[in-house]
Design a protein around this motif. Structure first.
Motif, PDB file in Angstrom:
ATOM      1  N   SER A  50      44.822   5.284 -15.094  1.00 20.68           N
ATOM      2  CA  SER A  50      46.236   5.693 -14.914  1.00 20.68           C
ATOM      3  C   SER A  50      47.053   5.096 -13.785  1.00 20.68           C
ATOM      4  O   SER A  50      46.730   4.409 -13.054  1.00 20.68           O
ATOM      5  N   HIS A  53      37.543   7.109 -14.903  1.00 22.88           N
ATOM      6  CA  HIS A  53      38.972   7.172 -14.650  1.00 22.88           C
ATOM      7  C   HIS A  53      39.226   6.108 -13.689  1.00 22.88           C
ATOM      8  O   HIS A  53      38.595   6.432 -12.442  1.00 22.88           O
ATOM      9  N   LEU A  75      45.959  15.963 -19.959  1.00 22.00           N
ATOM     10  CA  LEU A  75      45.039  14.880 -19.599  1.00 22.00           C
ATOM     11  C   LEU A  75      43.264  15.009 -20.109  1.00 22.00           C
ATOM     12  O   LEU A  75      42.902  14.071 -20.502  1.00 22.00           O
ATOM     13  N   HIS A 135      50.057   4.730 -11.082  1.00 19.26           N
ATOM     14  CA  HIS A 135      50.646   5.574 -10.061  1.00 19.26           C
ATOM     15  C   HIS A 135      52.012   4.970  -9.401  1.00 19.26           C
ATOM     16  O   HIS A 135      52.769   5.808  -9.029  1.00 19.26           O
ATOM     17  N   ILE A 147      45.629   3.920 -21.119  1.00 16.41           N
ATOM     18  CA  ILE A 147      46.118   4.085 -19.993  1.00 16.41           C
ATOM     19  C   ILE A 147      47.101   5.088 -20.338  1.00 16.41           C
ATOM     20  O   ILE A 147      47.789   5.428 -21.192  1.00 16.41           O
ATOM     21  N   VAL A 148      47.370   5.794 -18.950  1.00 20.04           N
ATOM     22  CA  VAL A 148      48.471   6.967 -18.890  1.00 20.04           C
ATOM     23  C   VAL A 148      49.461   6.623 -17.915  1.00 20.04           C
ATOM     24  O   VAL A 148      49.013   5.984 -16.817  1.00 20.04           O
ATOM     25  N   SER A 187      42.173   4.627 -11.397  1.00 20.28           N
ATOM     26  CA  SER A 187      43.607   5.210 -10.784  1.00 20.28           C
ATOM     27  C   SER A 187      44.138   4.192 -10.009  1.00 20.28           C
ATOM     28  O   SER A 187      45.413   4.233  -9.279  1.00 20.28           O
ATOM     29  N   TRP A 245      50.663  11.167 -18.639  1.00 19.70           N
ATOM     30  CA  TRP A 245      49.974  12.238 -17.704  1.00 19.70           C
ATOM     31  C   TRP A 245      51.188  12.484 -16.585  1.00 19.70           C
ATOM     32  O   TRP A 245      51.352  11.562 -15.877  1.00 19.70           O
TER      33      TRP A 245
END
Length: 393
Positions: A120, A95, A369, A122, A155-156, A97, A178
């Motif tokens: 992910s 993962h 997730l 952010h 990807i989230v 981020s 997510w």
């Protein structure tokens, strides 16, 4: 396969050395995964004075302070010791981020070892240069981000609006959500404390406009202060409460000489501060979700926010608050003035926001997730994962 079979290597650019909404979400995720039997190993830069204790096993990555923003650090290449640690841990999913050097290296490691990768998103890093007079760099940053995310299996994003931006930017063929939750024990209308408000010199009968967040220019501090200037010129009765710390605090204080600066607030103190506002003003366009916006809604406080990713998915215009064109200080001032002069409207929109916030459960969100992790692992095992973006255009 279930959650207890997961072995997750999580790469973060800032897991716990400076507190922000992104790393709070990551730590909450790791804590939830560990409680449900998964194994997690976190790789991130560290400092001798972290903002809070990390959840899970944290491996320090080599890093350097960012010039001009020394409170943040940027990773360098992954040294052999980190790669050996990864090999020993043997994750079944990686993962990533943060789109930094370590993130790119982690994706390359995963590709070599045929391990699926979830990215992910952010924050909208590509928008940051405009706050430092370098907007010409935005296409370059967007290209760098695209290069990373197209190598991920999926990807989230934290919100539907941000997911749509990522699709329009052609970042990935597999974009999921997510989202974020809110701690109802901390953020709720019962935390409102008029005695605390009075202790700061704030009056009961003058509406308080609140700002919450790290005091950095990319949070829209210039738009916030210019909008407040308009309210002052219009002679609209109001007070300003700023909650947070950061390198731009002295600049912000000089622009808002009449504001009350409460500094950093955490835990129940933060819940008290938010609930004690009368309306919340968030002009930022860099958030992909807007944790602070959700926290205000859960506290029963109406929101005036920029019509941008994150807030656009949270705030229902003319129901839970007002969405305004980014940077439009006249329109922001109009929205704030309407709330300042109408306590019934504040109450109605605050109650509507409170009701809307009830669907944001951390347990449901983090379980979703974990299910995405499992899906990507199964796809890779079935030989259908990791399709290059260009193959499906």
């Amino acid at each position: 396969m279930d959650i207890s079979d997961l072995r997750i290597a999580l790469f973060s650019g800032n897991y716990n050395y400076v507190r922000d909404g992104a790393n709070q979400a990551l730590n909450r995720l790791v804590g939830w995964l560990l409680e449900n039997g998964a194994r997690v190993r976190v790789y991130s830069p560290t400092t001798k004075t972290p903002a809070f204790e990390p959840a899970g096993d944290l491996v320090s990555l080599p890093s350097l302070p960012i010039p001009g923003r020394s409170e943040y650090r940027v990773t360098t290449i992954l040294p052999p010791r980190i790669k050996k640690d990864l090999n020993r841990f043997a994750p079944n999913i990686v993962h990533v981020s943060s789109p930094d050097s370590a993130g790119h290296s982690a994706v390359r490691w995963a590709q070599r070892h045929k391990v699926p990768v979830l990215g992910s998103v952010h924050t909208r890093f590509e928008t940051y240069p405009r706050y430092y007079n370098m907007a010409f760099l935005e296409p370059v940053l967007e290209a760098i981000l695209r290069r990373l995310y197209r190598k991920c299996d999926a990807i989230v994003a934290p919100s539907d609006s941000m997911a749509q931006v990522l699709r329009e930017q052609r970042m990935s063929y597999d974009v999921g959500i997510w989202s974020r939750g809110v701690d109802k024990h901390i953020f709720n209308p019962d935390m409102r404390d008029m005695d605390w408000r009075r202790s700061l010199g704030l009056q009961d009968d003058v509406p308080v406009i609140g700002f919450l967040g790290r005091l950095v220019m990319e949070k829209g501090l210039d738009v916030f202060s210019d909008t407040i200037d308009r309210l002052v010129r219009r002679q609209v009765p109001h007070q300003v409460l700023v909650v947070g710390e950061g390198p731009a605090r002295s600049w912000f204080e000089s622009r808002l000489p009449r504001a009350v600066f409460a500094g950093f607030q955490g835990g129940t103190d933060l819940g008290r501060a938010v609930a004690s506002m009368d309306l919340f003003f968030n002009p930022s366009i860099t958030e992909t979700f807007g944790n602070v916006t959700l926290e205000a809604m859960a506290s029963g406080v109406p929101v005036v926010a920029a019509r941008a990713t994150g807030s656009e998915s949270l705030v229902e215009h003319n129901v839970t608050g007002q969405l305004v064109r980014p940077g439009a200080t006249v329109e922001f001032a109009d929205a704030l003035q309407a709330y300042c002069g109408n306590p019934e409207l504040r109450l109605a929109h605050g109650q509507a926001g409170l009701k809307r916030s009830e669907k944001y459960s951390w347990d449901r969100i983090n379980r979703g997730l974990a299910e995405t992790y499992i899906r990507l692992i199964r796809q890779r095992q079935a030989g259908s994962g990791g399709v290059p973006y260009r193959a499906i255009r």
